[in-house]
Design a protein around this motif. Structure first.
Motif, short mmCIF file in Angstrom:
data_model
loop_
_atom_site.label_atom_id
_atom_site.label_comp_id
_atom_site.label_asym_id
_atom_site.label_seq_id
_atom_site.Cartn_x
_atom_site.Cartn_y
_atom_site.Cartn_z
N GLY A 149 -2.06 39.88 1.39
CA GLY A 149 -0.82 39.24 0.94
C GLY A 149 -0.30 39.86 -0.35
N LEU A 189 -5.33 39.18 5.93
CA LEU A 189 -4.02 39.80 5.70
C LEU A 189 -3.86 40.08 4.20
CD1 LEU A 189 -0.73 39.76 5.38
CD2 LEU A 189 -1.60 40.47 7.61
N ARG A 215 -9.86 33.43 13.57
CA ARG A 215 -8.57 34.09 13.60
C ARG A 215 -8.69 35.58 13.91
NH1 ARG A 215 -4.00 36.56 10.74
NH2 ARG A 215 -5.47 37.86 9.65
N TYR A 241 -0.94 35.42 15.57
CA TYR A 241 -0.36 34.09 15.35
C TYR A 241 -0.51 33.26 16.62
CZ TYR A 241 0.56 36.70 11.33
OH TYR A 241 0.33 37.48 10.24
N ARG A 258 3.33 47.72 3.99
CA ARG A 258 2.48 46.92 4.88
C ARG A 258 2.96 47.01 6.33
NH1 ARG A 258 1.52 40.88 3.07
NH2 ARG A 258 3.59 40.63 3.97
N LYS A 280 0.10 42.48 10.40
CA LYS A 280 1.00 41.36 10.72
C LYS A 280 1.51 41.60 12.14
CE LYS A 280 3.61 38.63 7.44
NZ LYS A 280 2.63 37.82 6.69
N GLY A 327 -3.96 29.65 7.55
CA GLY A 327 -2.69 29.79 8.27
C GLY A 327 -2.01 31.11 7.95
N THR A 328 -0.90 31.06 7.25
CA THR A 328 -0.20 32.29 6.84
C THR A 328 -0.26 32.45 5.33
OG1 THR A 328 1.85 31.08 6.79
CG2 THR A 328 1.38 32.29 8.80
N THR A 342 -1.60 31.18 -1.16
CA THR A 342 -0.49 32.01 -1.65
C THR A 342 0.18 32.71 -0.48
OG1 THR A 342 -1.85 34.01 -1.91
CG2 THR A 342 -1.73 32.52 -3.80
N GLY A 343 1.52 32.73 -0.49
CA GLY A 343 2.28 33.43 0.55
C GLY A 343 3.76 33.40 0.21
N THR A 344 4.52 34.25 0.85
CA THR A 344 5.95 34.37 0.55
C THR A 344 6.70 33.05 0.74
OG1 THR A 344 5.96 36.71 1.05
CG2 THR A 344 8.08 35.57 1.23
N THR A 398 1.77 38.16 -2.32
CA THR A 398 1.66 37.08 -3.29
C THR A 398 0.23 37.05 -3.84
OG1 THR A 398 3.12 35.91 -1.75
CG2 THR A 398 2.37 34.70 -3.70
N ARG A 399 -0.75 37.25 -2.97
CA ARG A 399 -2.16 37.32 -3.40
C ARG A 399 -2.33 38.37 -4.48
NH1 ARG A 399 -6.27 40.81 -2.48
NH2 ARG A 399 -8.40 39.99 -2.24
C1 LIG Z 1 2.11 37.01 5.68
C2 LIG Z 1 0.74 36.43 5.62
C3 LIG Z 1 0.11 36.11 4.40
C4 LIG Z 1 0.81 36.15 3.05
O1 LIG Z 1 1.35 37.37 2.72
P1 LIG Z 1 2.50 37.48 1.61
O2 LIG Z 1 2.76 38.93 1.52
O3 LIG Z 1 1.95 36.90 0.36
O4 LIG Z 1 3.65 36.70 2.13
C5 LIG Z 1 -1.20 35.69 4.43
N1 LIG Z 1 -1.86 35.54 5.60
C6 LIG Z 1 -1.29 35.81 6.79
C7 LIG Z 1 -2.08 35.65 8.03
C8 LIG Z 1 0.04 36.25 6.83
O5 LIG Z 1 0.62 36.47 8.01
#
Ligand SMILES: *Cc1c(COP(=O)(O)O)cnc(C)c1O
Length: 355
Positions: A258, A256, A186, A201, A94, A196, A234-235, A300-302, A260-261
């Protein structure tokens, strides 16, 4: 790749923060990784040095024109005392995708993984042990060429820094309340939403500050063209369990992708759940919330892995989901993914990398 290493004398190393006081992104380890790029020589001068300030020319391109990208992943200390990374190769892929989109140079994936592992080995004592804690790894790349003008830079810096982070849910899951904005967007289709990159952001701050003023944790973004389809939070990416179907917006270029997604999609499919990646409108979601067909909603996200959503707020109306409580599927996914990360469950998908 040869990594030149300059270590701090033991006596100058920092005291570790107490594991009860970690929070997120506040503490940094003793060393960092750096590597330089020039258009004519490629990547060179890979080195691990004491953590500290950079020196940058004031005309460095990243400061003016925004060529800056990053990644986020974690190293987990297992009960068996082994340190694990979760799908780290995906983060490297990524990073390269973000680099490609921002006209920045590609990085050798294996060399960067080697750099991450070497730095973590050196900083082993910084991987916290308490349940739910981890060592956050932040790879990033910035344009360092000194010039004013809009074109891709010819010089870059790649760095890795490490930050011990606390348990996201120290007191158990707490579902969040989310503000759905139809005023701000966004990312647009054809833009840089799937990278990313730093500017995304900055662009998101105004809406999230307004949401926080109103008592909400995060913003749910809608598509920029019609303000109709759900994008992400958000993230975090977003999932809806409607009756017995798990639905998440299809990757459209403005969302993005993800890791985790992707993990949630694969686990859910493996468990025999019905899964759909498709455009889903906010009206559909709220309609299903009203008639209780929306069983669960989670991000879902890290950082959080799974973040249950207890309510959505849109155009002055609050829509409660699952009585504001964490659903069974959110809990099951959280237990499975964190179980893998801490080496407590069988790694059937080959996602874990032991350092
Ligand atoms: C990093 C991020 C995610 C989640 O990605 P992961 O790889 O699951 O951590 C989702 N949306 C945005 C805008 C991000 O910056």
């Amino acid at each position: 790749m040869d990594i030149e290493t300059e270590l701090l004398p033991e006596s100058e190393r920092k005291d570790l923060p107490s594991s009860s006081n970690l929070s997120f992104g506040k503490h940094f380890s003793d060393h960092m990784f750096l590597m330089d790029y020039k258009a004519d020589t490629g990547w060179h001068n890979a080195r691990i040095v004491p953590y500290g300030n950079f020196s940058l020319d004031p005309a460095s391109a990243c400061l003016h024109y925004g060529q800056a990208i990053f990644e986020g992943l974690k190293a987990y200390n297992g009960k068996d005392d082994k340190i694990r990374l979760f799908r780290a190769g995906e983060n490297m892929d990524r990073l390269n995708h973000s680099a490609w989109r921002m006209c920045m140079p590609q990085v050798n994936k294996d060399e960067l993984l080697q750099a991450i592992k070497t730095l973590i080995q050196i900083e082993k004592r910084w991987v916290p042990e308490a349940k739910g804690t981890s060592l956050y790894v932040r790879p990033f790349m910035i344009a360092t060429e000194a010039f004013l003008g809009v074109r891709p830079a010819k010089e870059y810096l790649l760095s890795l820094i490490l930050s011990p982070v606390g348990a996201y849910y120290a007191e158990g899951f707490s579902p969040v309340k989310i503000f759905v904005t139809d005023k701000y967007v966004r990312a647009v289709s054809g833009g840089v939403g799937e990278a990313k990159t730093a500017g995304n952001y900055a662009a998101s701050l105004m809406a999230s500050e307004k949401a926080k003023e109103l008592g909400f944790t995060q913003v749910l973004w809608l598509d920029a063209a019609e303000r109709r389809y759900v994008e992400e939070v958000g993230t975090m990416n977003i999932f809806f369990l409607i009756e017995d179907v798990l639905i998440t917006p299809k990757l459209s270029g403005s969302i993005l992708p993800g890791i985790t997604r992707d993990s949630v999609l694969r686990l859910a499919l493996g468990w025999g759940l019905k899964v759909e990646e498709r455009p889903i409108s906010i009206n559909e979601v709220l309609e299903k919330a009203k008639n209780k067909a929306l069983k669960e909603c989670f991000g879902t996200g890290t950082a959080a892995v799974i973040s249950p959503v207890g309510a959505l707020y849109y155009k002055g109306v609050n829509y409660s989901i699952n009585g504001g409580k964490t659903g069974d599927l959110a809990q099951r996914l959280f237990d499975e993914i964190t179980g893998l990360q801490y080496g407590e469950r069988e790694d059937a998908y080959g996602w874990m990398d032991i350092i």
